[in-house]
Scaffold this active site. Structure first.
Site, PDB file in Angstrom:
ATOM      1  N   GLN A   1     -48.937  24.666 -20.940  1.00 57.00           N
ATOM      2  CA  GLN A   1     -49.311  23.371 -20.371  1.00 57.00           C
ATOM      3  C   GLN A   1     -50.154  23.543 -19.102  1.00 57.00           C
ATOM      4  O   GLN A   1     -50.073  22.740 -18.170  1.00 57.00           O
ATOM      5  CB  GLN A   1     -48.068  22.527 -20.072  1.00 57.00           C
ATOM      6  CG  GLN A   1     -47.453  21.885 -21.296  1.00 57.00           C
ATOM      7  CD  GLN A   1     -48.364  20.830 -21.945  1.00 57.00           C
ATOM      8  OE1 GLN A   1     -49.225  20.238 -21.313  1.00 57.00           O
ATOM      9  NE2 GLN A   1     -48.149  20.596 -23.237  1.00 57.00           N
ATOM     10  N   SER A   2     -50.981  24.559 -19.053  1.00 56.23           N
ATOM     11  CA  SER A   2     -51.824  24.804 -17.873  1.00 56.23           C
ATOM     12  C   SER A   2     -52.845  23.687 -17.672  1.00 56.23           C
ATOM     13  O   SER A   2     -53.545  23.280 -18.608  1.00 56.23           O
ATOM     14  CB  SER A   2     -52.550  26.136 -18.052  1.00 56.23           C
ATOM     15  OG  SER A   2     -53.642  26.227 -17.159  1.00 56.23           O
ATOM     16  N   ASN A   3     -52.936  23.219 -16.443  1.00 56.56           N
ATOM     17  CA  ASN A   3     -53.977  22.262 -16.085  1.00 56.56           C
ATOM     18  C   ASN A   3     -55.313  22.964 -15.874  1.00 56.56           C
ATOM     19  O   ASN A   3     -56.371  22.367 -16.047  1.00 56.56           O
ATOM     20  CB  ASN A   3     -53.589  21.528 -14.804  1.00 56.56           C
ATOM     21  CG  ASN A   3     -52.262  20.821 -14.964  1.00 56.56           C
ATOM     22  OD1 ASN A   3     -52.132  19.948 -15.815  1.00 56.56           O
ATOM     23  ND2 ASN A   3     -51.270  21.207 -14.162  1.00 56.56           N
TER      24      ASN A   3
END
Ligand SMILES: *Cc1c(COP(=O)(O)O)cnc(C)c1O
Length: 334
Positions: A78-80
């Site tokens: 879930q890396s931005n």
């Protein structure tokens, strides 16, 4: 020397169209007995925004200077960072390869399909996976292997590194942000910011010191405990000082971190995270994200409780974004 002149030496692609707002949180200020201001870097614009947009201005500046046609980046599922990198690539007509690391154990289906993962797919990125979550050098090496394959096919790849053995180019974005904030805020007593890779914390601290602000800049640990994060910050700040040609002790003697909201670990929601996230939403109508900004706000509350931030003080918190991850954590938040 002006901060703007120091930054001129680095190639930069502008993604943030205008200053982000600095808002006073009136009801939260009353609730906490402080004068609380929020720098809205969740509103940096590109691809759902967040702090990585400012960092990417310098990575894409270098990528374009090298005539890259494909960018490669690694991060949590879930890396931005990888989602905004894919958006930046799309805007410039480049391709993107996103490597998803297994950093957070025991997550449900939505973590792997919704939120940032969904957005990255819509953006047309190539997604690959990496089985380990605490292996920055190995993750970078895997990216290089993919970059070599692309090069053999005639493409020109550019790798955005997370490892500490590379210059923290992204931190320059937060030197610029500190300069911007300095013109908006006047004097203040303390700043609170998430400390993950350290690019944001390091750049922000450096920029504020260069702008003449002496207030403590508290880095709230979201990934590693204090002793590990302090060591990391020292490296980031030293490299950044070298890049900017300034005395490293201006910032390395000034590292302040707090890790009381880190449990139960990176990307894991504890009771504090859930409480602060709902408190902000219900008091101000502002969303925080479960991985970074809710923990950062929990840090502010912790520092207030410990007296390191005092009643009546003027405090600025940096909202670094991350909101799409809310949907990847739906099951944990419901
Ligand atoms: C990456 C990230 C951070 C941490 O920033 P670093 O520069 O890696 O320390 C904080 N907040 C959000 C929302 C992020 O995506």
């Amino acid at each position: 020397m002006l901060i703007k002149d120091r930054l001129k030496h680095f190639p930069r692609t502008r993604f943030v169209a205008s200053e982000t707002p600095l808002e006073r949180l009136d009801r939260m200020s009353d609730h906490l007995g402080i004068d609380l201001w929020l720098k809205r870097d969740d509103l940096t614009g590109l691809g759902f925004g967040g702090n990585k947009v400012r960092q990417l201005e310098f990575y894409f500046g270098e990528a374009l200077a090298q005539d890259a046609d494909t960018i490669l980046i690694t991060g949590a599922v879930q890396s931005n960072f990888i989602r905004t990198a894919a958006a930046a690539a799309a805007r410039l007509g480049l391709r993107s390869v996103l490597q998803l690391e297994e950093r957070v154990p025991d997550m449900g289906a939505q973590y792997y399909t919704s939120g940032n993962v969904l957005l990255s797919k819509i953006l047309g990125a190539e997604l690959t996976s990496y089985p380990l979550g605490e292996d920055e050098v190995g993750a970078d090496a895997a990216l290089h292997k993919r970059a070599d394959e692309l090069r053999a096919k005639g493409r020109t790849p550019y790798v955005i590194h997370l490892g500490l053995n590379h210059p923290p180019l992204g931190a320059l974005g937060y030197v610029a942000c500190a300069d911007e904030l300095s013109c908006q805020i006047g004097d203040f007593d303390a700043a609170v910011v998430a400390s993950g890779s350290g690019a944001t914390h390091g750049g922000f601290l450096t920029g504020l010191r260069l702008a003449g602000h002496t207030a403590p800049v508290f880095g709230i640990c979201v990934r590693r405990d204090r002793s590990q994060q302090n060591a990391r910050m020292k490296t980031v700040l030293t490299k950044l000082a070298e890049m900017l040609d300034i005395d490293p002790t201006l910032t390395t003697n000034d590292i302040q971190t707090w890790d009381g909201a880190l449990a139960p670990g990176y990307g894991k929601i504890g009771d504090q995270t859930r409480k602060t996230l709902t408190l902000m939403a219900r008091t101000e109508g502002i969303f925080l994200d479960p991985v970074y900004t809710a923990k950062t706000f929990a840090g502010l509350l912790g520092l207030l409780k410990e007296g390191r931030i005092e009643r009546g003080q003027k405090v600025v918190m940096l909202h670094t974004g991350g909101l799409p991850a809310l949907f990847g954590y739906q099951a944990e938040l419901e």
